[in-house]
Write an enzyme that holds these catalytic residues in place. Structure first.
Site, PDB file in Angstrom:
ATOM      1  N   ASP A 153     -15.793 -25.331  16.987  1.00 44.05           N
ATOM      2  CA  ASP A 153     -15.682 -23.952  16.513  1.00 44.05           C
ATOM      3  C   ASP A 153     -16.506 -23.725  15.247  1.00 44.05           C
ATOM      4  O   ASP A 153     -16.842 -22.584  14.927  1.00 44.05           O
ATOM      5  CB  ASP A 153     -14.223 -23.602  16.206  1.00 44.05           C
ATOM      6  CG  ASP A 153     -13.325 -23.672  17.427  1.00 44.05           C
ATOM      7  OD1 ASP A 153     -13.860 -23.772  18.546  1.00 44.05           O
ATOM      8  OD2 ASP A 153     -12.094 -23.634  17.257  1.00 44.05           O
ATOM      9  N   CYS A 192       2.376   2.161  26.392  1.00 42.77           N
ATOM     10  CA  CYS A 192       3.228   1.594  25.339  1.00 42.77           C
ATOM     11  C   CYS A 192       3.893   0.296  25.787  1.00 42.77           C
ATOM     12  O   CYS A 192       4.174  -0.582  24.963  1.00 42.77           O
ATOM     13  CB  CYS A 192       4.304   2.592  24.938  1.00 42.77           C
ATOM     14  SG  CYS A 192       3.686   4.188  24.386  1.00 42.77           S
ATOM     15  N   HIS A 202       1.796   8.137  17.511  1.00 38.77           N
ATOM     16  CA  HIS A 202       0.740   7.255  17.991  1.00 38.77           C
ATOM     17  C   HIS A 202      -0.348   8.043  18.706  1.00 38.77           C
ATOM     18  O   HIS A 202      -0.058   8.944  19.499  1.00 38.77           O
ATOM     19  CB  HIS A 202       1.304   6.207  18.953  1.00 38.77           C
ATOM     20  CG  HIS A 202       2.279   5.283  18.313  1.00 38.77           C
ATOM     21  ND1 HIS A 202       2.965   4.318  19.024  1.00 38.77           N
ATOM     22  CD2 HIS A 202       2.692   5.155  17.021  1.00 38.77           C
ATOM     23  CE1 HIS A 202       3.750   3.644  18.204  1.00 38.77           C
ATOM     24  NE2 HIS A 202       3.599   4.135  16.980  1.00 38.77           N
ATOM     25  N   ASP A 236       2.795  -1.940  20.980  1.00 35.51           N
ATOM     26  CA  ASP A 236       2.997  -1.629  19.568  1.00 35.51           C
ATOM     27  C   ASP A 236       2.979  -2.869  18.679  1.00 35.51           C
ATOM     28  O   ASP A 236       2.682  -2.771  17.487  1.00 35.51           O
ATOM     29  CB  ASP A 236       4.337  -0.909  19.373  1.00 35.51           C
ATOM     30  CG  ASP A 236       4.308   0.505  19.934  1.00 35.51           C
ATOM     31  OD1 ASP A 236       3.202   1.031  20.142  1.00 35.51           O
ATOM     32  OD2 ASP A 236       5.392   1.067  20.190  1.00 35.51           O
ATOM     33  N   GLU A 237       3.287  -4.007  19.259  1.00 30.46           N
ATOM     34  CA  GLU A 237       3.411  -5.225  18.458  1.00 30.46           C
ATOM     35  C   GLU A 237       2.068  -5.879  18.168  1.00 30.46           C
ATOM     36  O   GLU A 237       1.840  -6.399  17.072  1.00 30.46           O
ATOM     37  CB  GLU A 237       4.328  -6.223  19.160  1.00 30.46           C
ATOM     38  CG  GLU A 237       4.616  -7.483  18.351  1.00 30.46           C
ATOM     39  CD  GLU A 237       5.357  -7.178  17.053  1.00 30.46           C
ATOM     40  OE1 GLU A 237       5.045  -7.818  16.035  1.00 30.46           O
ATOM     41  OE2 GLU A 237       6.239  -6.291  17.052  1.00 30.46           O
ATOM     42  N   ASP A 281     -11.846 -28.678  16.794  1.00 35.48           N
ATOM     43  CA  ASP A 281     -12.153 -27.732  15.723  1.00 35.48           C
ATOM     44  C   ASP A 281     -13.627 -27.766  15.359  1.00 35.48           C
ATOM     45  O   ASP A 281     -14.208 -26.752  14.981  1.00 35.48           O
ATOM     46  CB  ASP A 281     -11.326 -28.062  14.474  1.00 35.48           C
ATOM     47  CG  ASP A 281     -10.023 -27.288  14.429  1.00 35.48           C
ATOM     48  OD1 ASP A 281      -9.990 -26.162  14.966  1.00 35.48           O
ATOM     49  OD2 ASP A 281      -9.051 -27.801  13.875  1.00 35.48           O
ATOM     50  N   ASP A 290      -1.673  -9.118  14.909  1.00 33.67           N
ATOM     51  CA  ASP A 290      -0.237  -8.852  14.921  1.00 33.67           C
ATOM     52  C   ASP A 290       0.065  -7.727  13.933  1.00 33.67           C
ATOM     53  O   ASP A 290      -0.310  -7.801  12.759  1.00 33.67           O
ATOM     54  CB  ASP A 290       0.523 -10.115  14.535  1.00 33.67           C
ATOM     55  CG  ASP A 290       1.980 -10.074  14.961  1.00 33.67           C
ATOM     56  OD1 ASP A 290       2.435  -9.016  15.423  1.00 33.67           O
ATOM     57  OD2 ASP A 290       2.664 -11.110  14.834  1.00 33.67           O
ATOM     58  N   SER A 291       0.741  -6.697  14.400  1.00 32.01           N
ATOM     59  CA  SER A 291       1.006  -5.536  13.547  1.00 32.01           C
ATOM     60  C   SER A 291       2.108  -5.853  12.536  1.00 32.01           C
ATOM     61  O   SER A 291       2.916  -6.768  12.733  1.00 32.01           O
ATOM     62  CB  SER A 291       1.434  -4.340  14.402  1.00 32.01           C
ATOM     63  OG  SER A 291       2.779  -4.490  14.813  1.00 32.01           O
ATOM     64  N   PHE A 299       0.799  -0.614  16.875  1.00 36.19           N
ATOM     65  CA  PHE A 299      -0.580  -0.586  17.351  1.00 36.19           C
ATOM     66  C   PHE A 299      -0.800   0.277  18.586  1.00 36.19           C
ATOM     67  O   PHE A 299      -1.898   0.274  19.145  1.00 36.19           O
ATOM     68  CB  PHE A 299      -1.088  -1.999  17.544  1.00 36.19           C
ATOM     69  CG  PHE A 299      -1.450  -2.685  16.245  1.00 36.19           C
ATOM     70  CD1 PHE A 299      -1.473  -1.973  15.054  1.00 36.19           C
ATOM     71  CD2 PHE A 299      -1.762  -4.034  16.207  1.00 36.19           C
ATOM     72  CE1 PHE A 299      -1.806  -2.581  13.853  1.00 36.19           C
ATOM     73  CE2 PHE A 299      -2.098  -4.655  15.014  1.00 36.19           C
ATOM     74  CZ  PHE A 299      -2.115  -3.923  13.830  1.00 36.19           C
ATOM     75  N   ASP A 328      -2.140   7.086  21.109  1.00 33.11           N
ATOM     76  CA  ASP A 328      -2.163   6.878  22.565  1.00 33.11           C
ATOM     77  C   ASP A 328      -1.248   7.859  23.296  1.00 33.11           C
ATOM     78  O   ASP A 328      -1.196   7.864  24.529  1.00 33.11           O
ATOM     79  CB  ASP A 328      -1.820   5.434  22.935  1.00 33.11           C
ATOM     80  CG  ASP A 328      -0.368   5.051  22.657  1.00 33.11           C
ATOM     81  OD1 ASP A 328       0.356   5.837  22.005  1.00 33.11           O
ATOM     82  OD2 ASP A 328       0.043   3.949  23.080  1.00 33.11           O
ATOM     83  N   LYS A 349     -19.923 -19.886  19.915  1.00 32.57           N
ATOM     84  CA  LYS A 349     -18.539 -19.855  20.364  1.00 32.57           C
ATOM     85  C   LYS A 349     -17.985 -18.435  20.304  1.00 32.57           C
ATOM     86  O   LYS A 349     -18.272 -17.677  19.377  1.00 32.57           O
ATOM     87  CB  LYS A 349     -17.687 -20.773  19.456  1.00 32.57           C
ATOM     88  CG  LYS A 349     -16.275 -21.051  19.919  1.00 32.57           C
ATOM     89  CD  LYS A 349     -16.260 -21.912  21.188  1.00 32.57           C
ATOM     90  CE  LYS A 349     -14.869 -22.309  21.593  1.00 32.57           C
ATOM     91  NZ  LYS A 349     -14.306 -23.392  20.779  1.00 32.57           N
TER      92      LYS A 349
END
Length: 724
Positions: free
Chosen positions: A195, A706, A509, A390-391, A192, A409-410, A446, A511, A402
């Site tokens: 980072d 999709c 959507h 979509d997820e 860590d 995450d939707s 998404f 897309d 870095k």
């Protein structure tokens, strides 16, 4: 020279203070003057520079003027140009005289200790900055652009080791790893630290000064919950680091090392920029002066501090501490950045479900040709949810030291909702999410979130492109992407979002009607737009060539075959796909500079509305746009979905395109729709592979894009070089 600080004197006993190298002190000469004094004379030792500011300007001492009047327009300033070797090793003596001169009425002594100090963050070249003085402008103000300055800090949103136990008040379904491993709960795992950004505190001068002064690192209450600061002592070991600042800890007393001028802290952010948080975090270090001091060299003992007192111990109860100076470092939290189709693919993701094995084989073969690794999410993990686009949405964060990917995450929360946390989140792979407390709609998936390649629009450069989201505009009262997601995207600042109109589609959507592909000329890409009018022109052309009886959907069981003649004669279908028109009196001259769509919102009209928005907001010309033949049909509820597999809903892996197979009319042994798309895209150096997704995706109201997702390599351009 930096901001001045006022030092008060006393004619009854000596005064001592600290002067920071490179700064000025203002001396309150009049405040210590005895009764009857009308003038003063100031004299300092060799290491002190004295100046008198008066109505005629500034005079350096000593000068031809022996005595200066004690009037409101006269000030005494001092500065020191070298660090002290001992406490109080430089001094200034002020002598006060009556109007007739003669013997001084009194004297005031000021003992000075010059120290050097600064706090610096890691700059944009990856190394700590080295300001020459405290309150360095480059540290107190964060500025954008290639000539800008300021430190960058990453959000701790990855997971370096197994998840720690949560507190009782943390819900098990926590939706973001922004600071989930709370710094007050666990010590930082050594990786860590790599980072984190460094905060370097430099202290130079006699260490004995800290017997009567405290050095305190502190943060405001409003910033405390958005960062964590760690310290592990003066040695190089990464073991034993502890959380010292952030959360409930608003200050930390620093103990300067006897043998090291630098004290290094490690800083992490716990929150991305968002509504109510501009992404700027300030850390301050203040030198506090207590009433108890170590006596200066040659100075009589006055309230000497007992030798056993620690320099970092809290002051005795009731003892007043006053700030001598404060330094500030401003960090900007690195934003989450989306990656457009024009960036090289790093990894392809696809779900394996009961009826898509041939599809998985086809996209995997395409990825192999593109040199892109493939990750297949098995049925046991996707739980029959094939819509991986979509997820989640892939992006990254970057600091000078870095860069690592971060998955967004939707709020859709389908059966894939645990995939990102369980199988992506890990060392140097971050996770972020936003909830939709007002409830979700299909527009929160998404597939409704895309990003353009770099563009310049109306004189403004967008070197990281612009985010595109679908909305209900101009249909009022329709579906719209969740406010929390939109706020998050806007707050990142580096990819200013553009809202498009997608609510005319059943799924909704963007897309479904647009994508971007790389190109060797112009802006380096083409915008592909689904075009019913282009499709009707193509079919009319084939009818006139004598192929009116050629049929669509050949080879597909249980699907009604439609000939070119039948499609062209279907007035209901043609009306639904009406060519773009504008109401009389509307359009560019209608007051808003935008074309107004027809009542009923037919697909081509809606696409043309978006075309105008995209041309304006992305700075595109017609030559940057390719019209891809496509028809839509009604879903029976005043919205549209694709009549045949939606060819713009494609997978882009460099120059390799995975395009939904349209099953168009076969003429001279070739699908005329495929042939047309090849003629449009292959001259750009693109390779077109048509993938059969009819029953596995298209029949379920989705297509190739999709059902896939691509993590891409970051931009070469550094986000801090842009000016939002």
């Amino acid at each position: 020279m930096a901001q001045q600080r006022l030092v008060q004197l006393s004619a009854q006993h000596p005064t001592s203070t600290v002067c920071l190298l490179g700064t000025e002190l203002a001396v309150d000469v009049a405040g210590a003057a005895p009764r009857g004094a009308a003038s003063f004379h100031a004299q300092g030792t060799a290491g002190v520079k004295l100046y008198v500011v008066h109505e005629g300007g500034t005079t350096k001492l000593p000068s031809s003027v022996a005595r200066w009047p004690l009037t409101a327009g006269v000030e005494l300033l001092l500065a020191m140009e070298a660090l002290s070797k001992d406490v109080g090793d430089e001094k200034v003596r002020i002598s006060y005289f009556a109007e007739d001169g003669g013997v001084p009425l009194g004297r005031a002594m000021l003992y000075l200790t010059c120290v050097g100090g600064s706090t610096t963050g890691r700059d944009r070249m990856g190394a700590p900055q080295h300001p020459t003085a405290l309150r360095s402008v480059s540290q107190r103000v964060w500025t954008w652009g290639p000539e800008g300055h300021g430190a960058v800090v990453l959000v701790n949103c990855d997971r370096e080791k197994p998840e720690p136990a949560r507190r009782g008040d943390e819900e098990a379904n926590t939706r973001s790893y922004e600071g989930l491993a709370h710094p007050e709960l666990v010590a930082p795992f050594p990786p860590d630290l790599k980072d984190m950004s460094q905060l370097v505190l430099r202290t130079r001068g006699p260490r004995a000064i800290f017997a009567g002064h405290r050095l305190v690192l502190h943060v405001s209450y409003s910033d405390a919950d958005k960062l964590g600061v760690f310290y592990g002592g003066p040695g190089p070991s990464t073991e034993g680091y502890k959380h010292v600042l952030g959360g409930q800890k608003l200050s930390y007393a620093v103990k300067p090392s006897r043998h090291h001028e630098e004290t290094i802290f490690y800083v992490e952010a716990l929150s991305f920029p968002d509504a109510g948080f501009d992404g700027l975090l300030s850390l301050h270090v203040t030198l506090l002066d207590s009433a108890e001091k170590v006596p200066a060299c040659g100075q009589p003992l006055h309230r000497q501090v007992p030798p056993c007192r620690s320099p970092t111990a809290s002051p005795p109860q009731g003892l007043l501490e006053t700030p001598i100076f404060t330094d500030t470092v401003v960090f900007r939290v690195a934003p989450w950045i989306m990656t457009p189709n024009t960036l090289a693919p790093a990894e392809l993701y696809v779900c394996s479900v009961l009826n898509n094995q041939e599809f998985v084989v086809a996209v995997s073969a395409l990825a192999q040709r593109a040199g892109c690794p493939v990750t297949v999410c098995p049925l046991v993990e996707n739980r029959r949810d094939r819509w991986i686009q979509d997820e989640i949405e892939f992006g990254y964060v970057q600091a000078p030291h870095k860069t690592f990917p971060v998955v967004f995450d939707s709020p859709r929360d389908g059966h894939l909702k645990d995939f990102a946390v369980k199988h992506l989140l890990g060392p140097d792979f971050g996770y972020v999410a936003r909830e939709a407390p007002e409830g979700t709609s299909s527009l929160d998936s998404f597939g409704n979130l895309e990003v353009s390649p770099p563009v310049t629009a109306r004189g403004k450069e967008f070197p990281l492109g612009r985010i595109l989201v679908g909305s209900s505009f101009p249909r009022f009262g329709g579906r719209r992407m969740a406010k929390a997601v939109r706020d998050f995207l806007v707050a990142q600042r580096v990819q200013a979002p553009v809202e498009l109109f997608s609510d005319w589609l059943a799924v909704g959507h963007i897309d479904e009607f647009l994508t971007f592909v790389p190109a060797p000329d112009r802006q380096g890409f083409r915008l592909l737009l689904a075009s019913p009018s282009a499709c009707y022109r193509l079919l009319k052309e084939k009818q006139e060539e004598g192929y009116g009886e050629a049929t669509m959907f050949e080879g597909l069981k249980w699907v009604t075959k439609r000939s070119v003649n039948e499609i062209l004669a279907d007035e209901k279908l043609r009306s639904f796909n009406a060519f773009a028109q504008v109401r009389e009196g509307a359009g560019v001259g209608a007051g808003q500079g935008e074309a107004a769509p027809l009542d009923g919102l037919p697909p081509q009209s809606c696409i043309n509305w978006n075309r105008d928005v995209l041309k304006r907001e992305l700075g595109l010309a017609e030559r940057d746009i390719v019209d891809v033949p496509q028809l839509f049909q009604s879903d029976g509820q005043a919205r549209a979905h694709a009549f045949f597999p939606d060819m713009v809903n494609m997978l882009v892996l460099g120059r390799h395109l995975g395009i939904p197979k349209p099953f168009g009319p076969v003429i001279r042994g070739q699908c005329c729709l495929e042939e047309k798309v090849r003629s449009l895209l292959e001259p750009l150096g693109l390779s077109c592979t048509f993938i059969d997704d009819f029953f596995s995706y298209h029949a379920l109201e989705g297509d190739v894009h999709c059902g896939t997702n691509v993590r891409r390599k970051p931009f070469a351009f550094k986000w801090w070089h842009m000016v939002p």
